[in-house]
Structure formats: structure tokens, C-alpha cells
Design a protein around this motif. Structure first.
Motif, PDB file in Angstrom:
ATOM      1  N   THR A 185      -8.935   2.799  -4.117  1.00 54.28           N
ATOM      2  CA  THR A 185      -9.583   3.845  -4.905  1.00 54.28           C
ATOM      3  C   THR A 185     -10.462   4.666  -3.971  1.00 54.28           C
ATOM      4  O   THR A 185     -11.507   4.180  -3.523  1.00 54.28           O
ATOM      5  CB  THR A 185     -10.446   3.225  -6.018  1.00 54.28           C
ATOM      6  N   PRO A 186     -10.032   5.878  -3.636  1.00 50.50           N
ATOM      7  CA  PRO A 186     -10.850   6.700  -2.747  1.00 50.50           C
ATOM      8  C   PRO A 186     -12.278   6.844  -3.288  1.00 50.50           C
ATOM      9  O   PRO A 186     -12.486   7.058  -4.477  1.00 50.50           O
ATOM     10  CB  PRO A 186     -10.132   8.050  -2.734  1.00 50.50           C
ATOM     11  N   GLY A 187     -13.234   6.643  -2.391  1.00 49.94           N
ATOM     12  CA  GLY A 187     -14.642   6.726  -2.760  1.00 49.94           C
ATOM     13  C   GLY A 187     -15.254   5.398  -3.150  1.00 49.94           C
ATOM     14  O   GLY A 187     -16.468   5.275  -3.236  1.00 49.94           O
ATOM     15  N   ALA A 188     -14.420   4.383  -3.383  1.00 50.09           N
ATOM     16  CA  ALA A 188     -14.933   3.076  -3.807  1.00 50.09           C
ATOM     17  C   ALA A 188     -15.234   2.162  -2.625  1.00 50.09           C
ATOM     18  O   ALA A 188     -15.738   1.061  -2.806  1.00 50.09           O
ATOM     19  CB  ALA A 188     -13.943   2.398  -4.754  1.00 50.09           C
ATOM     20  N   GLY A 189     -14.898   2.607  -1.423  1.00 49.85           N
ATOM     21  CA  GLY A 189     -15.176   1.803  -0.234  1.00 49.85           C
ATOM     22  C   GLY A 189     -14.138   0.736   0.057  1.00 49.85           C
ATOM     23  O   GLY A 189     -14.376  -0.138   0.885  1.00 49.85           O
ATOM     24  N   ASP A 190     -12.993   0.799  -0.588  1.00 46.32           N
ATOM     25  CA  ASP A 190     -11.966  -0.218  -0.353  1.00 46.32           C
ATOM     26  C   ASP A 190     -10.707   0.341   0.288  1.00 46.32           C
ATOM     27  O   ASP A 190      -9.658  -0.270   0.253  1.00 46.32           O
ATOM     28  CB  ASP A 190     -11.615  -0.925  -1.669  1.00 46.32           C
ATOM     29  N   CYS A 191     -10.807   1.518   0.898  1.00 46.65           N
ATOM     30  CA  CYS A 191      -9.618   2.190   1.428  1.00 46.65           C
ATOM     31  C   CYS A 191      -9.433   2.057   2.938  1.00 46.65           C
ATOM     32  O   CYS A 191      -8.368   2.392   3.430  1.00 46.65           O
ATOM     33  CB  CYS A 191      -9.656   3.674   1.061  1.00 46.65           C
ATOM     34  N   ALA A 192     -10.438   1.619   3.650  1.00 42.19           N
ATOM     35  CA  ALA A 192     -10.330   1.591   5.115  1.00 42.19           C
ATOM     36  C   ALA A 192      -9.119   0.773   5.565  1.00 42.19           C
ATOM     37  O   ALA A 192      -8.303   1.251   6.358  1.00 42.19           O
ATOM     38  CB  ALA A 192     -11.603   1.048   5.741  1.00 42.19           C
ATOM     39  N   TYR A 193      -8.978  -0.444   5.060  1.00 39.44           N
ATOM     40  CA  TYR A 193      -7.870  -1.293   5.473  1.00 39.44           C
ATOM     41  C   TYR A 193      -6.532  -0.714   5.019  1.00 39.44           C
ATOM     42  O   TYR A 193      -5.606  -0.576   5.799  1.00 39.44           O
ATOM     43  CB  TYR A 193      -8.041  -2.720   4.940  1.00 39.44           C
ATOM     44  N   PHE A 194      -6.433  -0.393   3.741  1.00 36.77           N
ATOM     45  CA  PHE A 194      -5.164   0.063   3.187  1.00 36.77           C
ATOM     46  C   PHE A 194      -4.654   1.335   3.856  1.00 36.77           C
ATOM     47  O   PHE A 194      -3.519   1.388   4.333  1.00 36.77           O
ATOM     48  CB  PHE A 194      -5.300   0.284   1.674  1.00 36.77           C
ATOM     49  N   LEU A 195      -5.476   2.364   3.910  1.00 44.31           N
ATOM     50  CA  LEU A 195      -5.023   3.629   4.500  1.00 44.31           C
ATOM     51  C   LEU A 195      -4.801   3.494   5.999  1.00 44.31           C
ATOM     52  O   LEU A 195      -3.876   4.096   6.547  1.00 44.31           O
ATOM     53  CB  LEU A 195      -6.015   4.745   4.189  1.00 44.31           C
ATOM     54  N   GLY A 196      -5.630   2.693   6.667  1.00 48.55           N
ATOM     55  CA  GLY A 196      -5.413   2.432   8.091  1.00 48.55           C
ATOM     56  C   GLY A 196      -4.087   1.726   8.325  1.00 48.55           C
ATOM     57  O   GLY A 196      -3.341   2.062   9.249  1.00 48.55           O
ATOM     58  N   ARG A 197      -3.784   0.760   7.466  1.00 51.80           N
ATOM     59  CA  ARG A 197      -2.527   0.018   7.610  1.00 51.80           C
ATOM     60  C   ARG A 197      -1.326   0.919   7.366  1.00 51.80           C
ATOM     61  O   ARG A 197      -0.356   0.910   8.140  1.00 51.80           O
ATOM     62  CB  ARG A 197      -2.500  -1.157   6.642  1.00 51.80           C
ATOM     63  N   VAL A 198      -1.347   1.708   6.295  1.00 50.06           N
ATOM     64  CA  VAL A 198      -0.211   2.578   6.001  1.00 50.06           C
ATOM     65  C   VAL A 198      -0.009   3.571   7.145  1.00 50.06           C
ATOM     66  O   VAL A 198       1.123   3.814   7.581  1.00 50.06           O
ATOM     67  CB  VAL A 198      -0.400   3.315   4.651  1.00 50.06           C
ATOM     68  N   THR A 199      -1.110   4.113   7.667  1.00 51.12           N
ATOM     69  CA  THR A 199      -1.015   5.064   8.775  1.00 51.12           C
ATOM     70  C   THR A 199      -0.420   4.401  10.016  1.00 51.12           C
ATOM     71  O   THR A 199       0.434   4.975  10.691  1.00 51.12           O
ATOM     72  CB  THR A 199      -2.402   5.663   9.077  1.00 51.12           C
ATOM     73  N   ARG A 200      -0.839   3.177  10.314  1.00 49.90           N
ATOM     74  CA  ARG A 200      -0.274   2.436  11.455  1.00 49.90           C
ATOM     75  C   ARG A 200       1.210   2.172  11.248  1.00 49.90           C
ATOM     76  O   ARG A 200       2.015   2.315  12.167  1.00 49.90           O
ATOM     77  CB  ARG A 200      -1.014   1.117  11.668  1.00 49.90           C
ATOM     78  N   GLU A 201       1.583   1.762  10.039  1.00 49.82           N
ATOM     79  CA  GLU A 201       2.995   1.470   9.757  1.00 49.82           C
ATOM     80  C   GLU A 201       3.845   2.737   9.887  1.00 49.82           C
ATOM     81  O   GLU A 201       4.961   2.687  10.399  1.00 49.82           O
ATOM     82  CB  GLU A 201       3.156   0.862   8.358  1.00 49.82           C
ATOM     83  N   LEU A 202       3.314   3.857   9.431  1.00 51.92           N
ATOM     84  CA  LEU A 202       4.042   5.120   9.576  1.00 51.92           C
ATOM     85  C   LEU A 202       4.189   5.494  11.049  1.00 51.92           C
ATOM     86  O   LEU A 202       5.245   5.972  11.479  1.00 51.92           O
ATOM     87  CB  LEU A 202       3.336   6.244   8.811  1.00 51.92           C
ATOM     88  N   THR A 203       3.152   5.260  11.829  1.00 47.89           N
ATOM     89  CA  THR A 203       3.199   5.553  13.268  1.00 47.89           C
ATOM     90  C   THR A 203       4.267   4.706  13.955  1.00 47.89           C
ATOM     91  O   THR A 203       5.058   5.207  14.763  1.00 47.89           O
ATOM     92  CB  THR A 203       1.824   5.314  13.916  1.00 47.89           C
ATOM     93  N   GLU A 204       4.324   3.419  13.617  1.00 46.60           N
ATOM     94  CA  GLU A 204       5.331   2.535  14.217  1.00 46.60           C
ATOM     95  C   GLU A 204       6.741   2.922  13.775  1.00 46.60           C
ATOM     96  O   GLU A 204       7.684   2.876  14.568  1.00 46.60           O
ATOM     97  CB  GLU A 204       5.024   1.081  13.870  1.00 46.60           C
ATOM     98  N   LEU A 205       6.889   3.314  12.519  1.00 48.98           N
ATOM     99  CA  LEU A 205       8.201   3.747  12.045  1.00 48.98           C
ATOM    100  C   LEU A 205       8.627   5.028  12.756  1.00 48.98           C
ATOM    101  O   LEU A 205       9.791   5.171  13.156  1.00 48.98           O
ATOM    102  CB  LEU A 205       8.183   3.955  10.530  1.00 48.98           C
ATOM    103  N   ASP A 206       7.696   5.947  12.957  1.00 46.54           N
ATOM    104  CA  ASP A 206       7.972   7.178  13.688  1.00 46.54           C
ATOM    105  C   ASP A 206       8.485   6.860  15.098  1.00 46.54           C
ATOM    106  O   ASP A 206       9.505   7.402  15.541  1.00 46.54           O
ATOM    107  CB  ASP A 206       6.692   8.020  13.753  1.00 46.54           C
ATOM    108  N   GLU A 207       7.790   5.966  15.797  1.00 48.57           N
ATOM    109  CA  GLU A 207       8.203   5.579  17.155  1.00 48.57           C
ATOM    110  C   GLU A 207       9.585   4.937  17.142  1.00 48.57           C
ATOM    111  O   GLU A 207      10.408   5.204  18.017  1.00 48.57           O
ATOM    112  CB  GLU A 207       7.179   4.621  17.763  1.00 48.57           C
ATOM    113  N   SER A 208       9.843   4.096  16.149  1.00 52.04           N
ATOM    114  CA  SER A 208      11.136   3.411  16.067  1.00 52.04           C
ATOM    115  C   SER A 208      12.276   4.383  15.804  1.00 52.04           C
ATOM    116  O   SER A 208      13.335   4.274  16.403  1.00 52.04           O
ATOM    117  CB  SER A 208      11.103   2.361  14.954  1.00 52.04           C
ATOM    118  N   MET A 209      12.025   5.320  14.911  1.00 50.24           N
ATOM    119  CA  MET A 209      13.069   6.297  14.598  1.00 50.24           C
ATOM    120  C   MET A 209      13.384   7.182  15.802  1.00 50.24           C
ATOM    121  O   MET A 209      14.534   7.510  16.064  1.00 50.24           O
ATOM    122  CB  MET A 209      12.661   7.155  13.399  1.00 50.24           C
TER     123      MET A 209
END
Length: 161
Positions: free
Chosen positions: A78-102
Motif C-alpha cells: 500500500t503506497p504511503g503505508a511504509g510497506d512498499c520498500a521490499y516489494f517494489l524493490g524486489r519487483v524492480t530487481r526481478e524486472l532488471t534480471e529478466l531484462d538482462e536475460s532477455m
């Protein structure tokens, strides 16, 4: 115990059998240490091997990188609730790794034109700032990119099976 041991050795001296077993254990242990050093990059020739040919692990296979991105599909924050650092960081990292793999895949980046374009658009918006407030600001784009790539990959099962 001494009687049973002597009976099993058919008259041989138990001390000699024990000595043989001890020598065998030392040889096996030395071989294991040698194999461990070779596989972990240790040992006396490690520096020479690194300078001659240091293979890099390279990007993960598209299938593997997509699997780790898919693992985020049931997660959110929930943006603004303070619980997004891990989730959004993880999704961004996973997208970065998928980009490199592709980009490194043998099919070539042309095969992955749509997802690579979507990730590039996202990464251009994000820039280098991976702070929680900045990622939260782009929450919809991050999650939308993830979901769009998931939909694209579902139409291309040969890329992840």
C-alpha cells in the motif's frame, strides 16, 4: 569387540586393517579438499586461472528470471503505508534480471521486443533512484510493467517452459 574384529579379519592383525582404513580416510579427505578448492576457486592455481579465463555466470535463463518475477504476482503493498520498500524493490530487481536475460538469450532481443521496450520505458522513468518514495511514486508503472510482461510471457510459453 576385539574378538569380533579379529574374526572378521580372518586372522589378520586388526591394527593393520585399521591402519589401512585410516590411510584410505586421509586420501579421501585430501581428495575432497582438493575438489572443494577447485570448485570454489581456491587452491594454488586460483589466481592464474582467474587471469587466463574467468567465466562469468552471465544472466539467468529467461525461464528462471521469469519464474522469480512470477513469484511476485500475488504480492502487493500500500503506497504511503511504509510497506512498499521490499516489494517494489524486489519487483524492480526481478524486472532488471529478466531484462538482462532477455537481452542475452540466444533468440536475441528482437524476439523479446515488446517486454524489453516496456522495461526500458519503466527504467527510463525510474532512473537510478530506488528509494521507497520514488518507487511508490511509480507504483502503477512498476506493477503494470510486471503484469504486462506476465501476460506477454503467457502468450509465449516456449520461452519459460
Amino acid at each position: 569387540m576385539l574378538f569380533r574384529n579379529a574374526a572378521r579379519t580372518h586372522g589378520r592383525h586388526p591394527a593393520r586393517t585399521g591402519l589401512r582404513a585410516g590411510v584410505l580416510a586421509v586420501v579421501v579427505a585430501a581428495a575432497l579438499v582438493s575438489c572443494t578448492q577447485a570448485s570454489s576457486g581456491g587452491g594454488p592455481d586460483a589466481d592464474a586461472a582467474r587471469t587466463v579465463a574467468a567465466p562469468s555466470p552471465g544472466p539467468a535463463l529467461v525461464r528462471d528470471a521469469f519464474a522469480t518475477l512470477q513469484a511476485t504476482l500475488n504480492e502487493t503493498c500500500t503506497p504511503g503505508a511504509g510497506d512498499c520498500a521490499y516489494f517494489l524493490g524486489r519487483v524492480t530487481r526481478e524486472l532488471t534480471e529478466l531484462d538482462e536475460s532477455m537481452r542475452a538469450d540466444t533468440k536475441g532481443p528482437g524476439h523479446f521486443k515488446k517486454p524489453l521496450a516496456d522495461m526500458k520505458a519503466l527504467f527510463d522513468k525510474l532512473g537510478d533512484d530506488r528509494s521507497e518514495p520514488h518507487l511508490e511514486k511509480h507504483f502503477s508503472e512498476i506493477v503494470g510493467t510486471r503484469d504486462g510482461i506476465n501476460a506477454w510471457m503467457q502468450d509465449h510459453p516456449d520461452d519459460y517452459r
